[in-house]
Write a protein that holds these residues in place. Structure first.
Motif, PDB file in Angstrom:
ATOM      1  N   ASP A 221      26.657  36.589  63.802  1.00 56.00           N
ATOM      2  CA  ASP A 221      26.493  37.548  64.893  1.00 56.00           C
ATOM      3  C   ASP A 221      25.192  37.225  65.625  1.00 56.00           C
ATOM      4  OD1 ASP A 221      26.385  39.640  66.619  1.00 56.00           O
ATOM      5  OD2 ASP A 221      26.373  41.229  65.105  1.00 56.00           O
TER       6      ASP A 221
ATOM      7  N   SER B  29      24.390  38.325  68.520  1.00 57.75           N
ATOM      8  CA  SER B  29      24.014  39.375  69.463  1.00 57.75           C
ATOM      9  C   SER B  29      22.699  40.049  69.078  1.00 57.75           C
ATOM     10  CB  SER B  29      25.124  40.429  69.555  1.00 57.75           C
ATOM     11  OG  SER B  29      25.307  41.076  68.301  1.00 57.75           O
TER      12      SER B  29
ATOM     13  N   ASP C 232      20.659  36.419  71.146  1.00 64.08           N
ATOM     14  CA  ASP C 232      20.673  37.185  72.386  1.00 64.08           C
ATOM     15  C   ASP C 232      19.608  38.274  72.397  1.00 64.08           C
ATOM     16  OD1 ASP C 232      22.852  35.673  73.163  1.00 64.08           O
ATOM     17  OD2 ASP C 232      24.308  37.104  72.363  1.00 64.08           O
TER      18      ASP C 232
END
Length: 293
Positions: A92, A94, A194
Protein backbone atom coordinates in the motif's frame (compact mmCIF):
# COMPACT_ATOMS: atom_id res chain seq x y z
CA UNK A 1 6.68 -29.11 10.48
CA UNK A 2 7.05 -27.61 13.93
CA UNK A 3 5.26 -24.62 15.41
CA UNK A 4 6.63 -21.42 13.86
CA UNK A 5 8.38 -23.17 10.96
CA UNK A 6 8.02 -21.96 7.39
CA UNK A 7 4.86 -23.23 5.75
CA UNK A 8 5.00 -24.79 2.30
CA UNK A 9 3.50 -21.62 0.79
CA UNK A 10 6.09 -19.42 2.52
CA UNK A 11 8.91 -21.71 1.43
CA UNK A 12 7.80 -21.53 -2.20
CA UNK A 13 8.07 -17.71 -2.00
CA UNK A 14 11.44 -17.73 -0.24
CA UNK A 15 13.39 -20.53 -1.90
CA UNK A 16 14.11 -18.80 -5.26
CA UNK A 17 15.91 -15.94 -3.47
CA UNK A 18 18.31 -18.04 -1.36
CA UNK A 19 22.01 -18.40 -2.29
CA UNK A 20 22.84 -21.65 -4.03
CA UNK A 21 26.33 -22.28 -2.65
CA UNK A 22 28.39 -21.63 0.43
CA UNK A 23 32.07 -20.88 1.05
CA UNK A 24 34.65 -22.09 -1.51
CA UNK A 25 31.91 -23.19 -3.89
CA UNK A 26 30.45 -25.83 -1.56
CA UNK A 27 26.73 -26.29 -1.07
CA UNK A 28 24.92 -25.02 2.02
CA UNK A 29 23.27 -27.46 4.39
CA UNK A 30 19.51 -27.80 4.09
CA UNK A 31 18.35 -24.18 3.84
CA UNK A 32 14.86 -24.82 5.13
CA UNK A 33 15.92 -26.57 8.32
CA UNK A 34 18.58 -23.96 9.14
CA UNK A 35 16.27 -21.01 8.42
CA UNK A 36 13.59 -22.62 10.60
CA UNK A 37 16.20 -22.75 13.37
CA UNK A 38 17.00 -19.06 12.86
CA UNK A 39 13.30 -18.17 12.95
CA UNK A 40 12.80 -20.27 16.09
CA UNK A 41 15.59 -18.43 17.85
CA UNK A 42 14.29 -15.01 16.69
CA UNK A 43 10.78 -15.88 17.87
CA UNK A 44 11.74 -17.30 21.27
CA UNK A 45 15.00 -15.48 22.09
CA UNK A 46 16.60 -18.62 23.56
CA UNK A 47 20.38 -19.09 23.53
CA UNK A 48 21.50 -20.74 20.29
CA UNK A 49 23.10 -23.64 22.18
CA UNK A 50 19.62 -24.55 23.45
CA UNK A 51 18.07 -24.96 20.00
CA UNK A 52 16.11 -28.23 19.61
CA UNK A 53 17.95 -31.03 17.84
CA UNK A 54 15.49 -31.04 14.94
CA UNK A 55 17.27 -27.94 13.58
CA UNK A 56 20.62 -29.70 13.39
CA UNK A 57 23.86 -28.30 14.78
CA UNK A 58 23.42 -25.01 16.62
CA UNK A 59 26.79 -23.89 15.21
CA UNK A 60 25.44 -24.17 11.66
CA UNK A 61 22.42 -22.05 12.59
CA UNK A 62 24.65 -19.49 14.29
CA UNK A 63 27.16 -19.25 11.44
CA UNK A 64 24.42 -18.84 8.83
CA UNK A 65 22.73 -16.11 10.85
CA UNK A 66 26.07 -14.37 11.47
CA UNK A 67 27.35 -14.44 7.89
CA UNK A 68 24.19 -13.42 6.06
CA UNK A 69 23.73 -10.03 7.75
CA UNK A 70 27.50 -9.41 7.53
CA UNK A 71 27.61 -9.79 3.74
CA UNK A 72 24.15 -8.31 3.05
CA UNK A 73 22.42 -11.58 2.11
CA UNK A 74 19.48 -11.01 4.47
CA UNK A 75 18.99 -7.52 3.02
CA UNK A 76 18.93 -8.88 -0.53
CA UNK A 77 16.43 -11.58 0.42
CA UNK A 78 14.15 -9.04 2.13
CA UNK A 79 14.25 -6.71 -0.90
CA UNK A 80 13.46 -9.62 -3.22
CA UNK A 81 10.47 -10.67 -1.10
CA UNK A 82 9.24 -7.06 -1.08
CA UNK A 83 9.58 -6.91 -4.87
CA UNK A 84 7.43 -10.04 -5.19
CA UNK A 85 4.81 -8.51 -2.90
CA UNK A 86 4.78 -5.29 -4.92
CA UNK A 87 4.38 -7.25 -8.16
CA UNK A 88 1.36 -8.97 -6.62
CA UNK A 89 -0.11 -5.59 -5.56
CA UNK A 90 0.29 -6.25 -1.84
CA UNK A 91 2.13 -3.00 -0.96
CA UNK A 92 0.00 0.00 0.00
CA UNK A 93 1.96 2.98 -1.34
CA UNK A 94 -0.83 5.43 -0.45
CA UNK A 95 0.51 5.89 3.09
CA UNK A 96 3.84 5.20 4.77
CA UNK A 97 4.28 6.12 8.43
CA UNK A 98 7.49 6.48 10.41
CA UNK A 99 7.98 5.72 14.10
CA UNK A 100 10.56 4.30 16.47
CA UNK A 101 10.68 1.84 19.34
CA UNK A 102 13.24 1.22 22.07
CA UNK A 103 14.65 -2.24 22.78
CA UNK A 104 16.32 -3.10 26.05
CA UNK A 105 19.75 -4.66 25.59
CA UNK A 106 20.46 -7.86 27.47
CA UNK A 107 23.70 -8.03 29.45
CA UNK A 108 25.03 -10.59 26.93
CA UNK A 109 24.78 -7.96 24.18
CA UNK A 110 27.47 -5.77 25.73
CA UNK A 111 31.16 -6.12 26.43
CA UNK A 112 32.31 -7.91 23.26
CA UNK A 113 35.95 -7.52 22.13
CA UNK A 114 36.58 -4.80 19.59
CA UNK A 115 37.09 -6.30 16.12
CA UNK A 116 36.74 -3.21 13.97
CA UNK A 117 40.47 -2.67 13.37
CA UNK A 118 41.14 -6.35 12.67
CA UNK A 119 38.32 -6.63 10.14
CA UNK A 120 39.34 -3.43 8.38
CA UNK A 121 42.87 -4.74 7.98
CA UNK A 122 41.47 -7.86 6.32
CA UNK A 123 39.04 -5.85 4.20
CA UNK A 124 36.01 -7.72 5.54
CA UNK A 125 34.15 -5.09 7.55
CA UNK A 126 30.56 -6.37 7.89
CA UNK A 127 27.65 -4.40 6.51
CA UNK A 128 25.81 -2.37 9.16
CA UNK A 129 28.88 -2.52 11.40
CA UNK A 130 28.85 0.21 14.06
CA UNK A 131 31.68 1.11 16.42
CA UNK A 132 29.09 1.77 19.14
CA UNK A 133 27.34 -1.55 18.32
CA UNK A 134 24.03 0.33 18.29
CA UNK A 135 23.93 0.54 22.10
CA UNK A 136 23.32 3.67 24.14
CA UNK A 137 22.99 4.56 27.81
CA UNK A 138 19.71 5.70 29.33
CA UNK A 139 18.05 5.65 32.73
CA UNK A 140 17.01 2.08 32.09
CA UNK A 141 20.51 0.94 31.16
CA UNK A 142 21.75 -0.16 27.73
CA UNK A 143 19.16 0.30 24.99
CA UNK A 144 18.95 0.50 21.23
CA UNK A 145 16.28 2.03 19.02
CA UNK A 146 14.66 0.78 15.82
CA UNK A 147 13.50 3.52 13.44
CA UNK A 148 10.93 2.02 11.11
CA UNK A 149 8.90 3.03 8.04
CA UNK A 150 5.77 0.91 7.62
CA UNK A 151 3.23 0.73 4.79
CA UNK A 152 -0.54 0.59 5.03
CA UNK A 153 -0.65 -3.19 5.22
CA UNK A 154 1.27 -3.14 8.53
CA UNK A 155 4.51 -4.47 7.04
CA UNK A 156 7.94 -2.81 7.36
CA UNK A 157 9.33 -1.04 4.29
CA UNK A 158 12.67 -0.07 5.84
CA UNK A 159 14.38 0.39 9.19
CA UNK A 160 17.65 1.30 10.84
CA UNK A 161 19.13 0.57 14.26
CA UNK A 162 20.70 3.30 16.41
CA UNK A 163 21.70 3.76 20.05
CA UNK A 164 18.72 4.27 22.33
CA UNK A 165 19.38 7.93 23.14
CA UNK A 166 19.31 9.10 19.49
CA UNK A 167 16.41 11.36 18.55
CA UNK A 168 13.65 10.44 16.11
CA UNK A 169 13.55 13.49 13.82
CA UNK A 170 17.15 13.22 12.50
CA UNK A 171 16.52 9.58 11.46
CA UNK A 172 13.35 10.16 9.41
CA UNK A 173 15.18 10.95 6.17
CA UNK A 174 17.50 7.96 6.57
CA UNK A 175 14.51 5.65 7.13
CA UNK A 176 12.68 6.95 4.04
CA UNK A 177 15.76 6.80 1.83
CA UNK A 178 16.15 3.11 2.63
CA UNK A 179 12.82 2.36 0.95
CA UNK A 180 13.83 0.76 -2.32
CA UNK A 181 11.57 -1.85 -3.92
CA UNK A 182 12.89 -3.14 -7.21
CA UNK A 183 10.74 -4.02 -10.20
CA UNK A 184 11.48 -7.51 -11.59
CA UNK A 185 9.85 -6.59 -14.90
CA UNK A 186 12.23 -3.63 -15.36
CA UNK A 187 12.27 0.05 -14.52
CA UNK A 188 13.50 2.18 -11.68
CA UNK A 189 12.94 0.95 -8.11
CA UNK A 190 9.97 2.33 -6.20
CA UNK A 191 11.24 4.69 -3.51
CA UNK A 192 8.54 7.33 -3.00
CA UNK A 193 5.21 6.80 -1.21
CA UNK A 194 2.23 9.02 -1.92
CA UNK A 195 1.87 10.20 1.68
CA UNK A 196 3.95 10.12 4.86
CA UNK A 197 2.68 10.24 8.43
CA UNK A 198 4.52 10.81 11.68
CA UNK A 199 4.00 12.11 15.20
CA UNK A 200 5.21 15.43 16.63
CA UNK A 201 8.73 14.09 17.12
CA UNK A 202 9.27 14.28 13.33
CA UNK A 203 8.18 17.88 12.96
CA UNK A 204 11.15 19.97 11.82
CA UNK A 205 11.87 22.41 9.01
CA UNK A 206 14.51 20.08 7.63
CA UNK A 207 12.12 17.12 7.43
CA UNK A 208 9.28 19.13 5.92
CA UNK A 209 11.62 20.67 3.33
CA UNK A 210 12.87 17.21 2.39
CA UNK A 211 9.32 15.90 1.92
CA UNK A 212 8.30 18.90 -0.18
CA UNK A 213 11.41 18.51 -2.33
CA UNK A 214 10.51 14.89 -3.03
CA UNK A 215 6.85 15.84 -3.56
CA UNK A 216 5.64 13.59 -0.76
CA UNK A 217 2.49 14.78 0.98
CA UNK A 218 2.76 14.52 4.73
CA UNK A 219 0.67 14.68 7.89
CA UNK A 220 2.79 15.65 10.88
CA UNK A 221 1.37 17.65 13.80
CA UNK A 222 3.26 20.78 14.76
CA UNK A 223 4.33 21.09 18.43
CA UNK A 224 3.21 24.13 20.42
CA UNK A 225 6.71 25.57 20.72
CA UNK A 226 7.23 25.44 16.94
CA UNK A 227 3.85 27.11 16.35
CA UNK A 228 4.71 29.86 18.84
CA UNK A 229 8.12 30.40 17.25
CA UNK A 230 6.60 30.63 13.77
CA UNK A 231 4.01 33.19 14.93
CA UNK A 232 6.62 35.24 16.74
CA UNK A 233 8.63 35.61 13.53
CA UNK A 234 5.58 36.90 11.67
CA UNK A 235 5.77 36.69 7.87
CA UNK A 236 9.31 35.30 8.08
CA UNK A 237 8.03 32.29 9.99
CA UNK A 238 6.28 30.85 6.94
CA UNK A 239 2.78 29.55 6.42
CA UNK A 240 0.99 27.34 8.95
CA UNK A 241 1.43 23.64 8.30
CA UNK A 242 -1.50 21.64 7.02
CA UNK A 243 -2.86 18.90 9.22
CA UNK A 244 -5.63 16.42 8.46
CA UNK A 245 -6.84 14.66 11.60
CA UNK A 246 -8.58 11.90 9.61
CA UNK A 247 -5.43 11.02 7.69
CA UNK A 248 -3.43 11.14 10.92
CA UNK A 249 -5.53 8.26 12.28
CA UNK A 250 -3.70 5.96 9.88
CA UNK A 251 -0.49 6.48 11.83
CA UNK A 252 -1.58 3.57 14.03
CA UNK A 253 -0.56 1.29 11.14
CA UNK A 254 3.13 1.74 11.89
CA UNK A 255 2.48 1.19 15.60
CA UNK A 256 0.77 -2.09 14.78
CA UNK A 257 3.71 -3.00 12.56
CA UNK A 258 6.10 -2.42 15.46
CA UNK A 259 3.92 -4.53 17.77
CA UNK A 260 4.01 -7.41 15.29
CA UNK A 261 7.80 -7.26 15.06
CA UNK A 262 8.24 -7.11 18.82
CA UNK A 263 6.24 -10.32 19.16
CA UNK A 264 9.63 -11.81 18.30
CA UNK A 265 11.45 -11.91 21.63
CA UNK A 266 14.90 -11.52 20.07
CA UNK A 267 13.69 -8.21 18.58
CA UNK A 268 11.98 -6.93 21.73
CA UNK A 269 15.21 -7.60 23.66
CA UNK A 270 18.64 -7.04 22.10
CA UNK A 271 20.59 -10.30 22.65
CA UNK A 272 23.10 -10.11 19.77
CA UNK A 273 26.68 -9.15 20.57
CA UNK A 274 27.16 -7.20 17.32
CA UNK A 275 25.11 -4.46 15.71
CA UNK A 276 25.06 -6.24 12.36
CA UNK A 277 23.86 -9.41 14.10
CA UNK A 278 20.91 -7.58 15.64
CA UNK A 279 20.23 -5.95 12.27
CA UNK A 280 20.02 -9.46 10.82
CA UNK A 281 17.61 -10.50 13.57
CA UNK A 282 15.30 -7.57 12.83
CA UNK A 283 15.58 -8.23 9.08
CA UNK A 284 14.60 -11.87 9.58
CA UNK A 285 11.52 -10.86 11.58
CA UNK A 286 10.59 -8.36 8.86
CA UNK A 287 11.01 -10.99 6.14
CA UNK A 288 8.63 -13.32 7.98
CA UNK A 289 5.93 -10.62 8.03
CA UNK A 290 6.24 -10.21 4.25
CA UNK A 291 5.97 -13.96 3.64
CA UNK A 292 2.70 -14.24 5.52
CA UNK A 293 -0.48 -13.67 3.47
Amino acid sequence: MGRGDLTNAEWVQLEPHLPASGLRGGRWNDHRRVINGILFRVQTGIPRRDLPERFGSWKTVYERHRRWPADGTWDRILHAVQADADLAGRIDWSMVSVDSTSCRAHQHAAGGPQEQATRREKGTTPRHHRPDEGLGRSRGGLTCKIHLAGEGGCRPMSFLVTPGQWGDAPQMIAALERIRVSRPQGGRPCTRPDHMGGDKAYSSRRNRSYLRRRQIKHTIPEPKDQRANRRRRGSKGGRPTRFDSETYKRRNEVERTINQRKNSRAVATHYDKRAYGFHGTVTTAAMRLWLRP
